[in-house]
Design a protein around this motif. Structure first.
Motif, short mmCIF file in Angstrom:
data_model
loop_
_atom_site.label_atom_id
_atom_site.label_comp_id
_atom_site.label_asym_id
_atom_site.label_seq_id
_atom_site.Cartn_x
_atom_site.Cartn_y
_atom_site.Cartn_z
N GLY A 104 0.79 -1.22 0.00
CA GLY A 104 0.00 0.00 0.00
C GLY A 104 0.82 1.27 0.00
N ASN A 105 2.16 1.15 -0.02
CA ASN A 105 2.99 2.35 -0.12
C ASN A 105 2.73 3.11 -1.42
OD1 ASN A 105 4.31 2.02 2.34
ND2 ASN A 105 5.93 0.76 1.44
N ILE A 106 2.41 2.36 -2.46
CA ILE A 106 2.06 2.95 -3.76
C ILE A 106 0.73 2.36 -4.19
CG2 ILE A 106 2.71 3.18 -6.18
CD1 ILE A 106 5.63 2.90 -5.34
N ASP A 107 -0.20 3.24 -4.56
CA ASP A 107 -1.51 2.79 -5.00
C ASP A 107 -1.67 3.14 -6.48
OD1 ASP A 107 -4.14 2.15 -5.47
OD2 ASP A 107 -4.98 3.72 -4.18
N PRO A 108 -1.33 2.23 -7.38
CA PRO A 108 -1.38 2.58 -8.81
C PRO A 108 -2.79 2.88 -9.30
CG PRO A 108 -0.96 0.22 -8.51
CD PRO A 108 -0.85 0.85 -7.16
N ARG A 109 -3.79 2.25 -8.71
CA ARG A 109 -5.15 2.47 -9.19
C ARG A 109 -5.64 3.90 -8.94
NH1 ARG A 109 -9.34 -2.32 -9.03
NH2 ARG A 109 -8.07 -4.07 -9.69
N ALA A 110 -5.01 4.58 -7.99
CA ALA A 110 -5.40 5.95 -7.72
C ALA A 110 -5.16 6.86 -8.92
CB ALA A 110 -4.65 6.48 -6.50
N LEU A 111 -4.25 6.45 -9.79
CA LEU A 111 -3.93 7.25 -10.97
C LEU A 111 -4.91 7.02 -12.12
CD1 LEU A 111 -0.07 6.68 -10.94
CD2 LEU A 111 -1.21 8.85 -10.46
#
Length: 383
Positions: free
Chosen positions: A341-348
């Motif tokens: 969860g450090n990076i949430d690609p779907r948020a983009l």
């Protein structure tokens, strides 16, 4: 099969193309499950990349399912879901042995510029891309990474380019715990670079752009301070004012050759094409970073040359690192950042559309309307 093909600047069409086939024993053919439009695809779309030929299928960010395999493929089988690095690497040459897959000398042997790249003109080898229903992937035992069962295709999709590119951008800045990092560009790569600057220990992150909804995303999602250059008479002075008069410790240039902000470069680089696009963001980075600072360049620039403020870089004693991303070496660690969860690609992902709608999505993306960050293209029959 249907694929998005190039017919000249700002003229792309989804039309029937021949099915790809295995041409070498280490090839696979994928049924594409997801593809996306990259900011660097707009350089092709606008006609700024040399030797982009009519009929080229765009797309270097995609996932897919293995349908056909060459006789020597050892690591994949039919039905495997994979994400594929945008750069094509042989795995055995001088550069690949040093994990510099972006410089592979066997996949684009007619130039010293870069490795082969999917869907990115004959300057990078003339390989057809993945904004299509199917795509041929050479050196299948080297590039593709299996998608774990606990992740969806969209969780893994951006491991093909923007997550590794944004991470490498931050890594090349040698970011330390006391550092202020300015990121020029709030497109997807710039937004990832901002996030990765925090992961690597930055004290402050400043995002520079002129598109309101992108600056808002940088504030909300990345907790970055923001600077709107369209409302700032002097970007360099503004950044110095924000950093005790010295300038940021690290500047990351994540814009590339279509940067706005200079009428001179708009004319020379974008209208007359007397230089390889507009280097205004890169010059701002060089001019605003503190003396002895670091500049990281991942924005795409084409050959042959640009009007670059190398005098300021030399006299300030800057360290400049740049390059296409060596995607493969970053994929495992970034997979874990996605899992944690450090990076949430779907948020983009702001838009999803069928492949048939790709020409309209290019127009929306190029115009930066409708709040677009990333559009995921879904071919017919994809789950």
């Amino acid at each position: 099969m249907l694929a998005l093909t190039y017919h000249g600047p700002k003229n792309v069409r989804v039309e029937e193309n021949p099915e790809p086939r295995v041409q070498h024993p280490n090839d696979v053919v994928l049924r594409v499950s997801r593809a996306t439009i990259c900011g660097s695809d707009l350089h092709l779309y606008h006609g700024y990349v040399p030797d982009t030929r009519v009929g080229t299928i765009f797309g270097h960010e995609f996932t897919g399912v293995v349908e056909e395999l060459g006789a020597s493929v050892q690591t994949l089988k039919r039905g495997d879901r994979v994400v594929v690095p945008f750069n094509i690497a042989c795995g055995t040459c001088f550069f690949c042995q040093r994990e510099r897959t972006s410089a592979c000398e066997n996949t684009n042997p007619l130039t010293t510029l870069a490795s082969g790249i999917f869907g990115y003109s004959h300057t990078t080898g003339g390989y057809q891309g993945g904004q299509a229903e199917r795509v041929r992937v050479p050196f299948a035992d080297v590039g593709p990474m299996k998608i774990p069962d606990d992740l969806s295709d969209e969780d893994a999709l951006f491991l093909s380019d923007i997550l590794p590119t944004g991470y490498q951008a931050a890594e090349m800045g040698d970011i330390g715990p006391a550092d202020t990092v300015a990121v020029f560009g709030c497109g997807p790569v710039g937004l990832v670079a901002q996030r990765c600057a925090w992961i690597l220990g930055a004290r402050r992150v400043i995002a520079v752009d002129s598109v309101g909804y992108r600056l808002d995303f940088a504030r909300r999602h990345n907790k970055a301070e923001t600077l709107d250059f369209s409302e700032t008479p002097d970007v360099v002075s503004a950044l110095r004012d924000m950093t005790d008069g010295r300038g940021p410790d690290v500047c990351i240039e994540a814009v590339g050759l279509e940067a706005n902000g200079s009428a001179l470069h708009d004319v020379l680089g974008k209208a007359l094409k007397l230089e390889a696009g507009s280097p205004v963001a890169l010059n701002w980075a060089i001019q605003s970073v503190r003396r002895g600072g670091r500049v990281s360049i991942v924005g795409v620039y084409g050959p042959p040359w640009n009007l670059l403020d190398v005098g300021a870089a030399m006299n300030k004693g800057l360290t400049i690192k740049t390059g296409q991303c060596d995607v493969k070496r970053y994929m495992p660690r970034l997979l874990e950042h996605v899992r944690s969860g450090n990076i949430d690609p779907r948020a983009l992902i702001t838009h999803r559309a069928p492949l048939e709608a790709a020409p309209e999505m290019y127009r929306v993306f190029a115009a930066r309307t409708d709040g677009i960050l990333k559009c995921v293209l879904i071919p017919r029959g994809a789950k």
